[in-house]
Design a protein around this motif. Sequence first.
Motif, PDB file in Angstrom:
ATOM      1  N   VAL A 241       3.151 -11.226 -37.641  1.00  0.00           N
ATOM      2  CA  VAL A 241       3.904 -10.437 -36.665  1.00  0.00           C
ATOM      3  C   VAL A 241       3.232 -10.529 -35.296  1.00  0.00           C
ATOM      4  CG1 VAL A 241       4.669  -8.118 -36.053  1.00  0.00           C
ATOM      5  CG2 VAL A 241       4.696  -8.844 -38.440  1.00  0.00           C
ATOM      6  N   ASP A 242       4.042 -10.826 -34.273  1.00  0.00           N
ATOM      7  CA  ASP A 242       3.546 -10.861 -32.909  1.00  0.00           C
ATOM      8  C   ASP A 242       3.513  -9.428 -32.372  1.00  0.00           C
ATOM      9  OD1 ASP A 242       3.007 -11.191 -30.251  1.00  0.00           O
ATOM     10  OD2 ASP A 242       4.384 -12.862 -29.942  1.00  0.00           O
ATOM     11  N   VAL A 243       2.361  -8.792 -32.461  1.00  0.00           N
ATOM     12  CA  VAL A 243       2.232  -7.386 -32.064  1.00  0.00           C
ATOM     13  C   VAL A 243       2.573  -7.200 -30.591  1.00  0.00           C
ATOM     14  CG1 VAL A 243       0.647  -5.433 -31.873  1.00  0.00           C
ATOM     15  CG2 VAL A 243       0.479  -6.998 -33.820  1.00  0.00           C
ATOM     16  N   GLY A 244       2.162  -8.147 -29.765  1.00  0.00           N
ATOM     17  CA  GLY A 244       2.446  -8.052 -28.339  1.00  0.00           C
ATOM     18  C   GLY A 244       3.932  -8.017 -28.050  1.00  0.00           C
ATOM     19  N   LYS A 245       4.710  -8.827 -28.785  1.00  0.00           N
ATOM     20  CA  LYS A 245       6.153  -8.854 -28.568  1.00  0.00           C
ATOM     21  C   LYS A 245       6.791  -7.543 -29.017  1.00  0.00           C
ATOM     22  CE  LYS A 245      10.247 -11.717 -29.324  1.00  0.00           C
ATOM     23  NZ  LYS A 245      10.780 -12.963 -29.937  1.00  0.00           N
ATOM     24  N   VAL A 246       6.310  -7.009 -30.119  1.00  0.00           N
ATOM     25  CA  VAL A 246       6.838  -5.737 -30.608  1.00  0.00           C
ATOM     26  C   VAL A 246       6.588  -4.628 -29.588  1.00  0.00           C
ATOM     27  CG1 VAL A 246       6.660  -3.981 -32.404  1.00  0.00           C
ATOM     28  CG2 VAL A 246       6.573  -6.399 -33.018  1.00  0.00           C
ATOM     29  N   VAL A 247       5.378  -4.556 -29.065  1.00  0.00           N
ATOM     30  CA  VAL A 247       5.037  -3.544 -28.063  1.00  0.00           C
ATOM     31  C   VAL A 247       5.911  -3.723 -26.821  1.00  0.00           C
ATOM     32  CG1 VAL A 247       3.225  -2.709 -26.513  1.00  0.00           C
ATOM     33  CG2 VAL A 247       2.677  -3.278 -28.889  1.00  0.00           C
ATOM     34  N   TYR A 248       6.113  -4.991 -26.412  1.00  0.00           N
ATOM     35  CA  TYR A 248       6.949  -5.276 -25.244  1.00  0.00           C
ATOM     36  C   TYR A 248       8.373  -4.764 -25.461  1.00  0.00           C
ATOM     37  CZ  TYR A 248      10.095  -7.942 -22.252  1.00  0.00           C
ATOM     38  OH  TYR A 248      11.105  -8.303 -21.398  1.00  0.00           O
ATOM     39  N   LEU A 249       8.945  -5.017 -26.654  1.00  0.00           N
ATOM     40  CA  LEU A 249      10.308  -4.577 -26.930  1.00  0.00           C
ATOM     41  C   LEU A 249      10.416  -3.061 -26.914  1.00  0.00           C
ATOM     42  CD1 LEU A 249      11.382  -7.059 -29.763  1.00  0.00           C
ATOM     43  CD2 LEU A 249      12.335  -6.912 -27.469  1.00  0.00           C
ATOM     44  N   ILE A 250       9.428  -2.375 -27.470  1.00  0.00           N
ATOM     45  CA  ILE A 250       9.460  -0.916 -27.483  1.00  0.00           C
ATOM     46  C   ILE A 250       9.417  -0.365 -26.059  1.00  0.00           C
ATOM     47  CG2 ILE A 250       8.185   1.149 -28.165  1.00  0.00           C
ATOM     48  CD1 ILE A 250       7.256  -0.379 -30.651  1.00  0.00           C
ATOM     49  N   ILE A 251       8.516  -0.908 -25.254  1.00  0.00           N
ATOM     50  CA  ILE A 251       8.369  -0.426 -23.882  1.00  0.00           C
ATOM     51  C   ILE A 251       9.615  -0.741 -23.056  1.00  0.00           C
ATOM     52  CG2 ILE A 251       7.065  -0.716 -21.741  1.00  0.00           C
ATOM     53  CD1 ILE A 251       4.574  -1.199 -23.434  1.00  0.00           C
ATOM     54  N   SER A 252      10.129  -1.967 -23.182  1.00  0.00           N
ATOM     55  CA  SER A 252      11.292  -2.366 -22.376  1.00  0.00           C
ATOM     56  C   SER A 252      12.532  -1.573 -22.767  1.00  0.00           C
ATOM     57  CB  SER A 252      11.555  -3.866 -22.521  1.00  0.00           C
ATOM     58  OG  SER A 252      11.856  -4.207 -23.869  1.00  0.00           O
ATOM     59  N   ALA A 253      12.726  -1.339 -24.070  1.00  0.00           N
ATOM     60  CA  ALA A 253      13.894  -0.589 -24.527  1.00  0.00           C
ATOM     61  C   ALA A 253      13.827   0.852 -24.032  1.00  0.00           C
ATOM     62  CB  ALA A 253      13.977  -0.622 -26.052  1.00  0.00           C
ATOM     63  N   SER A 254      12.665   1.483 -24.200  1.00  0.00           N
ATOM     64  CA  SER A 254      12.509   2.869 -23.750  1.00  0.00           C
ATOM     65  C   SER A 254      12.657   2.975 -22.231  1.00  0.00           C
ATOM     66  CB  SER A 254      11.143   3.404 -24.176  1.00  0.00           C
ATOM     67  OG  SER A 254      10.969   3.301 -25.574  1.00  0.00           O
ATOM     68  N   GLY A 255      12.028   2.051 -21.517  1.00  0.00           N
ATOM     69  CA  GLY A 255      12.103   2.076 -20.066  1.00  0.00           C
ATOM     70  C   GLY A 255      13.511   1.858 -19.555  1.00  0.00           C
ATOM     71  N   PHE A 256      14.257   0.979 -20.215  1.00  0.00           N
ATOM     72  CA  PHE A 256      15.624   0.701 -19.778  1.00  0.00           C
ATOM     73  C   PHE A 256      16.515   1.932 -19.941  1.00  0.00           C
ATOM     74  CE2 PHE A 256      19.990  -0.654 -20.668  1.00  0.00           C
ATOM     75  CZ  PHE A 256      20.251  -1.421 -19.536  1.00  0.00           C
ATOM     76  N   LEU A 257      16.453   2.577 -21.105  1.00  0.00           N
ATOM     77  CA  LEU A 257      17.308   3.734 -21.351  1.00  0.00           C
ATOM     78  C   LEU A 257      16.940   4.899 -20.443  1.00  0.00           C
ATOM     79  CD1 LEU A 257      17.536   3.602 -25.257  1.00  0.00           C
ATOM     80  CD2 LEU A 257      19.278   2.944 -23.593  1.00  0.00           C
ATOM     81  N   LEU A 258      15.632   5.162 -20.295  1.00  0.00           N
ATOM     82  CA  LEU A 258      15.204   6.245 -19.412  1.00  0.00           C
ATOM     83  C   LEU A 258      15.539   5.931 -17.956  1.00  0.00           C
ATOM     84  CD1 LEU A 258      11.735   7.111 -20.984  1.00  0.00           C
ATOM     85  CD2 LEU A 258      13.867   8.409 -21.168  1.00  0.00           C
ATOM     86  N   GLY A 259      15.394   4.656 -17.582  1.00  0.00           N
ATOM     87  CA  GLY A 259      15.735   4.252 -16.223  1.00  0.00           C
ATOM     88  C   GLY A 259      17.205   4.412 -15.932  1.00  0.00           C
ATOM     89  N   ALA A 260      18.063   4.100 -16.931  1.00  0.00           N
ATOM     90  CA  ALA A 260      19.504   4.255 -16.750  1.00  0.00           C
ATOM     91  C   ALA A 260      19.870   5.722 -16.542  1.00  0.00           C
ATOM     92  CB  ALA A 260      20.241   3.689 -17.962  1.00  0.00           C
ATOM     93  N   ILE A 261      19.219   6.598 -17.294  1.00  0.00           N
ATOM     94  CA  ILE A 261      19.487   8.032 -17.149  1.00  0.00           C
ATOM     95  C   ILE A 261      19.054   8.519 -15.763  1.00  0.00           C
ATOM     96  CG2 ILE A 261      18.844  10.322 -17.991  1.00  0.00           C
ATOM     97  CD1 ILE A 261      18.619   9.083 -20.789  1.00  0.00           C
ATOM     98  N   ALA A 262      17.866   8.090 -15.337  1.00  0.00           N
ATOM     99  CA  ALA A 262      17.380   8.492 -14.015  1.00  0.00           C
ATOM    100  C   ALA A 262      18.254   7.918 -12.904  1.00  0.00           C
ATOM    101  CB  ALA A 262      15.935   8.030 -13.831  1.00  0.00           C
ATOM    102  N   LEU A 263      18.764   6.696 -13.113  1.00  0.00           N
ATOM    103  CA  LEU A 263      19.605   6.050 -12.108  1.00  0.00           C
ATOM    104  C   LEU A 263      20.877   6.843 -11.856  1.00  0.00           C
ATOM    105  CD1 LEU A 263      20.135   3.519 -10.333  1.00  0.00           C
ATOM    106  CD2 LEU A 263      21.255   2.503 -12.325  1.00  0.00           C
TER     107      LEU A 263
END
Length: 491
Positions: A241-263
């Motif tokens: 398992v590519d741990v770095g990719k998993v962490v990236y997906l978690i951060i990007s998904a959370s950031g995108f949804l929270l960013g959309a709400i703030a937008l």
Amino acid sequence: MISTESMQFLSTINSSLPLLATTGETADSSLVVAAVLLSLVVIYFASKLGGELSNRFGLPPVLGELVGGVVVGISILHFLVFPETGADSSSSLIISFLKTTAGLNPDAAESVFVAQSEVISVLAELGVIILLFEIGLESNLKDLMAVGIQATIVAVVGVAVPFAAGTAGLMILFGIPAVPAIFAGAALTATSIGITSKVLSELGRLNSKEGQIILGAAVIDDVLGIIVLAVVASLAKDGAVDVGKVVYLIISASGFLLGAIALGNLFNKTFVAIVDKLKTRGELVIPAFIFAFVMAYIAAVIQLEAILGAFAAGLVLEETDKRKELQKQIVPIADMLVPIFFVTVGAKTDLSVLNPAVPTNREGLVMAFFLILIAILGKLVTGFSVFGQPQINRLAIGVGMIPRGEVGLVFLGIGSSINILSKPLEAAIIMMVIITTFLAPPLLRFVFPEPTLVSPNSNELLLDASSGTSLAINSSNSESLEANPNSQEAN
């Protein structure tokens, strides 16, 4: 009359279509256009006929569109077939018709077939993006946030239970190796937000408490499913398992949804100000689509689903004063493109895997029965994980999470592309996707009863179709309702 600009635009499209062909001779652009037009005729006819028949039987029209797609697709009539299902130009009745009526060269038939299939697939993807944008406009961001905790729990349970039960069951009961078992278990985690949200909208339950939990959970479920898919795909390809990719997906998904709400809090007034200054046709709908497509693009670029970006865009614009007007303008566009998506999903469904006479299908049938059972039970339990809502329809929440639809097909496609699924297991996953997709719409109709009419001489319950709440009304004030029908709207 067609304007010069329109002719130039069509000429540009025609000149670019040959680039879509990847095999055989270069496709004749006029014949590609002809093939696409015939495909759209088949799609619209199947969707309308299927939808009308489904409606006559009291079922959601979307189910009829899916069934109509199955009828005209690879399983039965072979009008609408696609290369990814293993079909070629000789399997397509549309291509055969072009050979007979339009002089299509047999040597170029494969190129026309590939180009036509790609155009229809792109239109289908555009259809589901517009569908999720429309659903976002019909949803309420504040209501979604209000059920955020419940939706998160429903999503986590809906991912964890079927994934664990499916993976363990395949390994213990059927002796499937760990990696393909994990991949099949991951396919059980998906939820088709497109199908569920469409049915909820048709039933008038999209903004009910149950509908908002289902919708919020389906969004979170998709994000979690993408992360699970990335993990198991990495495990299948690299053995680790590519741990770095998993962490990236978690951060990007959370950031995108929270960013959309703030937008939403910053963009609404700017959007309305821009629209008010525009004076030409499309002054509202074109800027809205620009915003939706940009959001979908951003989601796709950061390795999320484009439909999540479109949904987020709809949520943002739902907060503006232009929401109702925008909804009206999007309806005819959605009516043209959304059926392409549902019919295409049905057309790509190969029911030949249900034939027990084929020896290789028998093992798949047994595994399919197991996967279908886990797929249904694993989502039904999600409704019972909701807390603090004693009057909520928990069964409806569980049923709303059942359909896998196009999301399950994405998991299957990736598993097939990296050659880790056996034919029986692949057939079992296909059947699980088929059954859960077709089972959910009528079940949603069943678990969401029709609003109860008020009897003039007795105490009855009046159900609010949009909220699912009930109001006790006695015979005396029912007479006042008849005298003043506008008071019903207040309720």
